[in-house]
Design a protein around this motif. Structure first.
Motif, short mmCIF file in Angstrom:
data_model
loop_
_atom_site.label_atom_id
_atom_site.label_comp_id
_atom_site.label_asym_id
_atom_site.label_seq_id
_atom_site.Cartn_x
_atom_site.Cartn_y
_atom_site.Cartn_z
N ARG A 28 0.88 -1.07 -0.01
CA ARG A 28 -0.11 -0.16 0.16
C ARG A 28 0.83 1.19 -0.19
NH1 ARG A 28 -2.70 2.20 4.49
NH2 ARG A 28 -1.93 0.21 5.54
N GLN A 30 1.45 5.19 0.08
CA GLN A 30 0.58 6.41 0.25
C GLN A 30 1.69 7.49 0.17
OE1 GLN A 30 -0.76 6.05 4.49
NE2 GLN A 30 -2.68 5.02 3.43
N LYS A 31 1.30 8.72 0.23
CA LYS A 31 2.11 9.71 -0.37
C LYS A 31 3.49 9.82 0.21
CE LYS A 31 1.48 14.58 -1.23
NZ LYS A 31 1.09 15.90 -0.69
N SER A 34 5.14 3.94 2.65
CA SER A 34 4.47 2.54 2.20
C SER A 34 4.54 1.84 3.14
CB SER A 34 5.46 2.38 0.71
OG SER A 34 5.32 3.27 -0.28
N THR A 52 8.04 6.33 1.08
CA THR A 52 7.41 5.93 -0.37
C THR A 52 8.55 6.09 -1.39
OG1 THR A 52 5.18 6.16 0.14
CG2 THR A 52 5.77 6.18 -2.10
#
Ligand code: 4AD
Ligand code: MG
Length: 435
Positions: A28, A30-31, A34, A52
């Motif tokens: 997953r 995200q901005k 991760s 990320t």
């Protein structure tokens, strides 16, 4: 040094720096961060959190090595521990088209079995399978039986000609073995009680949830035994395997949602149900048999027990049972006839409860050369192919017996999976020889 996940998930590692290796099980991004669920090479999973920017190229099933510190967070999946990642080394970025996800058809999962084996369901089954094989071996070793290995390329049928796989053998013809039994019989004269764990092959033309074309066969044979002795060996072996698997693979059985309350009741003695009583029960419940030309009629004495009959007999049972004294006509040429009851074979099958049905077949073997030769001929088998086997009745024949247990049949009951194909890593059936 990298560690396995199960080791890391404990208080003593909280705050410490660790390195793990494995594959991206779920991802997953995200901005900022991760969330990577990493699966190690024993199927253990832990969440790793990484910026990320360091994980941007990752895909599901990419192989990675992650270093970071262990923290405890009740929100973390799979046990509340996670790794706050510092560094990541990517071994391989997996293709974005990884075919195994949540909603695949059974056929696709079988076509891609080499990848399906990475699912946690298959990992749990594979571990249970490994332990069942280990326990089967261990019971025989601990009880003083000697292991032998029989050839799998043979000249003769054991369980009837219709399921033989034929193969070209140099300029000759041979078959894939259906059972090691005849070879085990040869070994009892010099080694006493013996056992083997070998693949057996059956060209089963019916598609059922309990037949494979290749299966793991645990077989045993011993001299100077009675039918009761052979039943006792089987119930002790099976009870030991069940008792220990429930203890040693509790986590995997729980993952498969297998309620083990019935397995916990498995202990000797198992019921010995005379064949005639089984037929009476089946008749009283109106069980039908399908005849070769498609019509059906009520079951009667003399019939073999079909999958349906076995299901009916065992559906309410919690423990295995033996059906004892099958008619000679439905059993192979080697079965010994009961001296007091003509036409009755000293043969028994063990049926697993809750409808699972047959998991072993065994009994005493014909030890008289005249009757044996007649049976071979009347079954349409070629006596020349059995000349070596007949020598065992010519030179020092003794009463003896044994049995064969299908590992996958046992696993089907233990794991409660519907299809026997799921109890073996690379199944072989009429319609499948790959991967
Ligand atoms: O009942 P079967 O055919 O008996 C024998 O082969 C004997 N010669 C064994 C012996 O006495 N040594 O096979 C034994 C067991 C069955 O009870 C079943 O559990 C399993 O092997 N089995 C199969 N398992 C999966 N797929 C198949 N096609 C199987 N055929 C038999
Ligand atoms: Mg059988």
């Amino acid at each position: 040094m990298s560690l396995r996940v199960h080791k890391i998930k404990s208080q003593e590692f909280v705050g410490k720096e660790v390195t793990i290796r494995g594959w991206v099980h779920r991802l997953r991004k995200q901005k900022e961060n991760s969330f990577i669920l990493v699966r190690d090479d024993r199927g253990g999973v832990i969440q790793c959190v990484l910026p990320t920017e360091k994980a941007s190229s990752l895909t599901v099933e990419s192989s990675v090595e992650i270093t970071g510190s262990v923290s405890q967070d009740s929100r973390a999946p799979e046990g509340g521990f996670e790794i706050k990642g510092k560094d990541i080394k990517i071994y391989n970025v997996a293709g974005a088209d990884y075919p195994i996800g949540e909603f695949q058809s059974d056929e696709l999962l079988l076509d891609k079995r080499h990848l399906t084996l990475r699912t946690r369901r298959m990992i749990a089954i594979a571990k249970i399978r490994a332990t069942v094989l280990d326990l089967g071996r261990r019971w025989f070793i601990d009880n003083g039986w000697i292991e032998v290995t029989a050839p799998t390329i043979v000249k003769g049928a054991v369980e009837g000609g219709s399921t033989l796989f034929k193969l070209k053998y140099f300029d000759d013809e041979a078959y894939l073995s259906q059972s090691a039994q005849l070879y085990l019989e040869a070994m009892i004269f010099s080694l006493g009680p013996v056992w083997s764990l070998t693949p057996s092959f059956r060209a089963e033309k019916s598609r059922t949830v309990r037949h494979l074309a290749e299966f793991s066969h645990l077989e045993a044979e011993a001299p100077w035994v009675t039918l009761e002795d052979i039943l006792k060996v089987q119930e002790q072996l099976v009870s030991y395997v069940i008792r220990t698997i429930v203890r040693d693979r509790a986590e995997e059985l729980a993952y498969l949602k297998r309620d083990v309350s019935d397995l916990k009741q498995v202990e000797p003695p198992f019921e010995r149900m005379p064949y005639e009583k089984a037929i009476d029960i089946l008749r009283s419940r109106g069980v039908m048999v399908i005849e070769e030309y498609g019509s059906s009629r009520e079951i009667r004495s003399g019939d073999d027990l079909s999958i349906d009959s076995e299901r009916e007999l065992t559906k309410d049972a919690e423990r295995p049972m033996f059906v004892v004294g099958y008619p000679m006509a439905v059993k192979p040429f080697y079965v010994k006839e009961d001296g007091e009851r003509k036409g009755v074979g000293l043969a028994a099958d063990m049926l697993a409860p809750r409808g699972f049905g047959e998991i072993t077949s065994g009994g005493l073997r014909e030890d008289n050369i005249v009757s044996m030769t007649e049976r071979i001929k009347s079954e349409g088998l070629n006596p020349a192919a059995y000349d070596w086997y007949l020598d065992l009745r010519r030179y020092g024949s003794v009463p003896h017996g044994g049995f064969g247990l299908g590992i996958e049949r046992l696993l089907r009951w233990i794991t409660n999976v519907e299809d026997i194909k799921d109890t073996v890593l690379f199944p072989r059936t009429m319609s499948r020889v790959a991967p």
